[in-house]
Write a protein that holds these residues in place. Structure first.
Motif, PDB file in Angstrom:
ATOM      1  N   LEU A  96       0.828  -1.208   0.000  1.00  0.00           N
ATOM      2  CA  LEU A  96       0.000   0.000   0.000  1.00  0.00           C
ATOM      3  C   LEU A  96       0.862   1.257   0.000  1.00  0.00           C
ATOM      4  CD1 LEU A  96      -2.784   1.327   0.134  1.00  0.00           C
ATOM      5  CD2 LEU A  96      -2.720   1.053   2.628  1.00  0.00           C
ATOM      6  N   GLU A 129      -5.694   7.232  -0.231  1.00  0.00           N
ATOM      7  CA  GLU A 129      -5.879   5.888   0.341  1.00  0.00           C
ATOM      8  C   GLU A 129      -6.918   5.099  -0.447  1.00  0.00           C
ATOM      9  OE1 GLU A 129      -5.358   3.095   3.797  1.00  0.00           O
ATOM     10  OE2 GLU A 129      -4.267   4.885   3.201  1.00  0.00           O
ATOM     11  N   SER A 132      -5.593   4.219  -3.927  1.00  0.00           N
ATOM     12  CA  SER A 132      -4.541   3.198  -3.829  1.00  0.00           C
ATOM     13  C   SER A 132      -5.152   1.813  -3.659  1.00  0.00           C
ATOM     14  CB  SER A 132      -3.606   3.510  -2.661  1.00  0.00           C
ATOM     15  OG  SER A 132      -2.936   4.738  -2.858  1.00  0.00           O
ATOM     16  N   LEU A 133      -6.140   1.695  -2.779  1.00  0.00           N
ATOM     17  CA  LEU A 133      -6.797   0.406  -2.559  1.00  0.00           C
ATOM     18  C   LEU A 133      -7.561  -0.042  -3.811  1.00  0.00           C
ATOM     19  CD1 LEU A 133      -8.018   0.950   1.107  1.00  0.00           C
ATOM     20  CD2 LEU A 133      -6.236  -0.648   0.329  1.00  0.00           C
ATOM     21  N   GLU A 142      -4.760  -6.608  -3.535  1.00  0.00           N
ATOM     22  CA  GLU A 142      -5.269  -5.912  -2.349  1.00  0.00           C
ATOM     23  C   GLU A 142      -5.036  -6.725  -1.080  1.00  0.00           C
ATOM     24  OE1 GLU A 142      -9.286  -3.544  -0.906  1.00  0.00           O
ATOM     25  OE2 GLU A 142      -9.488  -5.316  -2.192  1.00  0.00           O
ATOM     26  N   ALA A 145      -1.926  -5.789   0.873  1.00  0.00           N
ATOM     27  CA  ALA A 145      -1.742  -4.348   1.079  1.00  0.00           C
ATOM     28  C   ALA A 145      -0.799  -4.022   2.228  1.00  0.00           C
ATOM     29  CB  ALA A 145      -3.096  -3.670   1.299  1.00  0.00           C
TER      30      ALA A 145
END
Length: 256
Positions: A96, A129, A132-133, A142, A145
């Motif tokens: 992440l 955030e 990014s996910l 994912e 992460a």
């Protein structure tokens, strides 16, 4: 109208000619391939276009503006994202964190917001955030992460690198050997992922790849490079049946 146009790009390393009069016209949303034997100059072309090296001669224009002489990060902010043949991942960072880091050139909250925690900063951090996910979901990583990136299987690390490149919101994505070291199953998965990001983001793609099946399935047009010079360009069918391309890969005796 061309999105990216490379004109008569030539480059020398000392007295060695690495690339000779390379030309490329890439339209918005197009997928093109660049193939050739080892040492043909494919990665050098990527490095010249993305600012790691400066061409000895020729121009590189993105949306009509010459970008030769700009630094790699300046070229990236103008819309050229890339991955590398030898992955450049930070060994101490999580998956992440890699993708979050790639967003920071786009942040607008400034020094004051960074120090004092303005509402704008918190809103932008939440957006980073979430995006990014979302990218990690698209690239099917994912679930990793919070893991250190170097603990992942090799194919997953490749997908993290691509997610990081897409976080810069590129108009053109350069993929250098995206299936290197992958199993046949991972290769099939990668074809699906590239098709998905191409459709979802409408990004133009230029890719280098040794696995011809991968190139033939994905690319609309393909260039073949030998000793820094394009010897053939055309559709996958034209390239597959081109005698010069066959000779470049197999040699004269084998073809005969």
């Amino acid at each position: 109208m061309s999105l990216l146009r490379v004109t008569d790009m030539t480059h020398f390393f000392g007295g060695l000619r690495a690339v000779y009069r390379y030309n490329l016209t890439l339209a918005p949303g197009e997928i093109r391939g660049l193939i050739g034997p080892n040492g043909a100059g494919k990665t050098t072309i990527f490095n010249l276009i993305t600012g790691i090296h400066t061409p000895s001669r020729g121009t590189v224009a993105l949306e009509g503006r010459n970008i030769v002489g700009l630094r790699p990060h300046e070229i990236a902010t103008r819309g050229l994202g890339r991955t590398f043949q030898n992955m450049l991942l930070w060994r101490h960072m999580t998956v992440l964190e890699h993708v979050r880091m790639a967003h920071y050139a786009q942040l607008q909250y400034g020094l004051f917001g960074a120090f004092f925690g303005s509402p704008r900063r918190y809103a932008e951090e939440e957006r980073v955030e979430a995006n990014s996910l979302r990218l990690l979901r698209i690239f099917d990583v994912e679930r990793y992460a919070r893991q250190i990136v170097t603990s992942l299987p090799y194919g997953a690390q490749r997908r993290v690198e691509m997610a990081r490149a897409m976080a810069t919101r590129p108009k053109v994505l350069f993929l250098d050997e995206p299936t290197a070291g992958m199993t046949p199953e991972e290769l099939t998965q990668m074809i699906g992922i590239i098709r998905k990001i191409h459709q979802e983001f409408q990004v133009a793609i230029l890719l280098i790849e040794h696995r011809l099946k991968f190139v033939m399935e994905l690319c609309q047009r393909i260039q073949t490079l030998v000793f820094g010079e394009v010897i053939a360009e055309g559709t996958p069918e034209e390239i597959k049946n081109n005698p010069e391309v066959i000779e470049a890969y197999l040699g004269k005796e084998e073809v005969a």
